[in-house]
Motif scaffolding. Sequence first.
Motif, short mmCIF file in Angstrom:
data_model
loop_
_atom_site.label_atom_id
_atom_site.label_comp_id
_atom_site.label_asym_id
_atom_site.label_seq_id
_atom_site.Cartn_x
_atom_site.Cartn_y
_atom_site.Cartn_z
N HIS A 118 2.02 -7.33 1.31
CA HIS A 118 2.99 -6.93 2.16
C HIS A 118 4.16 -5.93 1.56
O HIS A 118 4.57 -4.97 2.47
CB HIS A 118 3.69 -8.18 2.59
N VAL A 119 4.36 -5.86 0.41
CA VAL A 119 5.20 -4.57 -0.09
C VAL A 119 4.48 -3.69 -0.08
O VAL A 119 5.28 -2.53 0.38
CB VAL A 119 5.50 -5.22 -1.76
N ALA A 120 3.31 -3.39 -0.57
CA ALA A 120 2.53 -2.21 -0.49
C ALA A 120 2.38 -1.62 0.94
O ALA A 120 2.57 -0.44 1.20
CB ALA A 120 1.27 -2.40 -1.06
N LEU A 121 2.19 -2.58 1.88
CA LEU A 121 2.23 -2.03 3.37
C LEU A 121 3.40 -1.58 3.98
O LEU A 121 3.60 -0.70 4.61
CB LEU A 121 1.76 -3.47 3.97
N HIS A 122 4.58 -2.18 3.56
CA HIS A 122 5.99 -1.82 3.98
C HIS A 122 6.26 -0.17 3.30
O HIS A 122 6.84 0.43 4.08
CB HIS A 122 7.00 -2.69 3.32
N TYR A 123 6.07 -0.15 2.12
CA TYR A 123 5.98 1.24 1.49
C TYR A 123 5.17 2.21 2.20
O TYR A 123 5.53 3.37 2.33
CB TYR A 123 6.06 1.22 0.19
N ALA A 124 4.00 1.81 2.48
CA ALA A 124 2.96 2.68 3.04
C ALA A 124 3.48 3.31 4.37
O ALA A 124 3.39 4.56 4.80
CB ALA A 124 1.72 2.19 3.07
N ILE A 125 3.79 2.36 5.19
CA ILE A 125 4.49 2.74 6.61
C ILE A 125 5.56 3.66 6.57
O ILE A 125 5.70 4.50 7.28
CB ILE A 125 4.77 1.35 7.27
N ARG A 126 6.55 3.28 5.57
CA ARG A 126 7.80 4.05 5.28
C ARG A 126 7.22 5.37 4.77
O ARG A 126 7.87 6.75 5.21
CB ARG A 126 8.69 3.53 4.21
N MET A 127 6.38 5.58 4.07
CA MET A 127 5.97 6.74 3.58
C MET A 127 5.43 7.65 4.53
O MET A 127 5.63 8.80 4.75
CB MET A 127 4.74 6.91 2.45
N LEU A 128 4.57 7.21 5.49
CA LEU A 128 3.82 7.77 6.59
C LEU A 128 4.95 8.17 7.79
O LEU A 128 4.92 9.42 8.23
CB LEU A 128 2.81 6.92 7.35
N ASP A 129 5.98 7.53 8.09
CA ASP A 129 6.94 7.42 8.99
C ASP A 129 7.77 8.87 8.36
O ASP A 129 8.37 9.50 9.23
CB ASP A 129 7.68 6.28 9.19
N GLN A 130 8.21 8.75 7.08
CA GLN A 130 9.06 9.87 6.60
C GLN A 130 8.39 11.23 6.44
O GLN A 130 8.85 12.28 6.43
CB GLN A 130 9.59 9.14 5.42
N ALA A 131 6.91 11.31 6.36
CA ALA A 131 6.43 12.52 6.19
C ALA A 131 6.39 13.36 7.29
O ALA A 131 6.11 13.02 8.35
CB ALA A 131 5.03 12.42 5.44
N ASP A 132 6.52 14.82 7.22
CA ASP A 132 6.36 15.49 8.40
C ASP A 132 4.84 16.19 8.60
O ASP A 132 4.56 16.51 9.70
CB ASP A 132 7.06 17.01 7.94
N PHE A 133 4.08 15.89 7.59
CA PHE A 133 2.72 16.06 7.42
C PHE A 133 1.94 15.24 6.78
O PHE A 133 2.18 14.93 5.76
CB PHE A 133 2.72 17.61 7.09
N ILE A 134 0.88 14.72 7.51
CA ILE A 134 -0.14 13.67 6.85
C ILE A 134 -1.37 14.08 6.71
O ILE A 134 -1.95 14.51 7.78
CB ILE A 134 -0.17 12.46 7.54
#
Length: 295
Positions: A118-134
């Motif tokens: 759940h910690v990795a999932l939390h950070y993964a979602i935040r990383m995708l949300d904050q990125a301008d380009f994926i």
Amino acid sequence: MLIRERMESTSFSSSERTIVEFILEQKEKIRDMTTKEIAAATFTSPSTLIRIAHKMNYQGWAELKEAFLKEEDYLSSHFCDIDANIPFSQEDSCYTIASKLLTLKKEALDDTFKLIDHVALHYAIRMLDQADFISVFGVSNNGLIIQEFKHNMRRIGKMVEIVNLQGELVYTAGSLPPNSCAVIVSYSGETPVYHNILDVLKENQIPVLGITSIGDNTVSKGSDIVLRLCTREKLYSKIGTFCTDASIEYLLDVLYAGVFALHYEKNYRNKTESSARIEKGRFSNVQLMKEENGP
């Protein structure tokens, strides 16, 4: 590589090898055993267990024991009545095949859910949300599975590209704009080109989310965040990638839903408005499917 495989292939002294063989034989039975009890059972010393842990790149025996037991729990759970590689036979009827594949898919999803950190999932979602380009890297059929993720994310305003041509993977990794992130989807985690991709991404300080199998592999070791796939299928000896595909689709859906939920009202409004514009004129005679303001 699984922990049990690393234990089998690592170079140990004779006393260390004695303990390793005991662990591999007893498996879950060591859960409630202390270092003194394991040492007594193998006629060795407690300090030998610490040396084994250090050779396996763990800080101590407790950490190695926890990781080993977690892996064994996973490997011994689910898929008891169905083979992920050959889930049906030539004697099975179409209805039986349908039933077996349903069971297989359910097992794969349950398996994947239990692997989520759940910690990795939390950070993964935040990383995708904050990125301008994926940028999502996935070769072979993984590149096809990722298409739905791209479609969903773009509907809520996230710029996503899929890179699945092997000749373009390293080039794309080196040309990502600032404030980008990368997602690498690889079951084995050992596709040769990923060595170069991860080096380039690290050099350019692009954060990486790896979606891959359990155990150590190139992708898991080179990623900043790792989410694990259901790991039941062999690389080649199988009828189809039923489990892997279901696992990838599920994790990508979870990531999309997680990003969506961070700005729920805004994303729901954008998603429904854009869909209404794009799919204008679409209708159904089934009452259950009809839109409130539709024909």
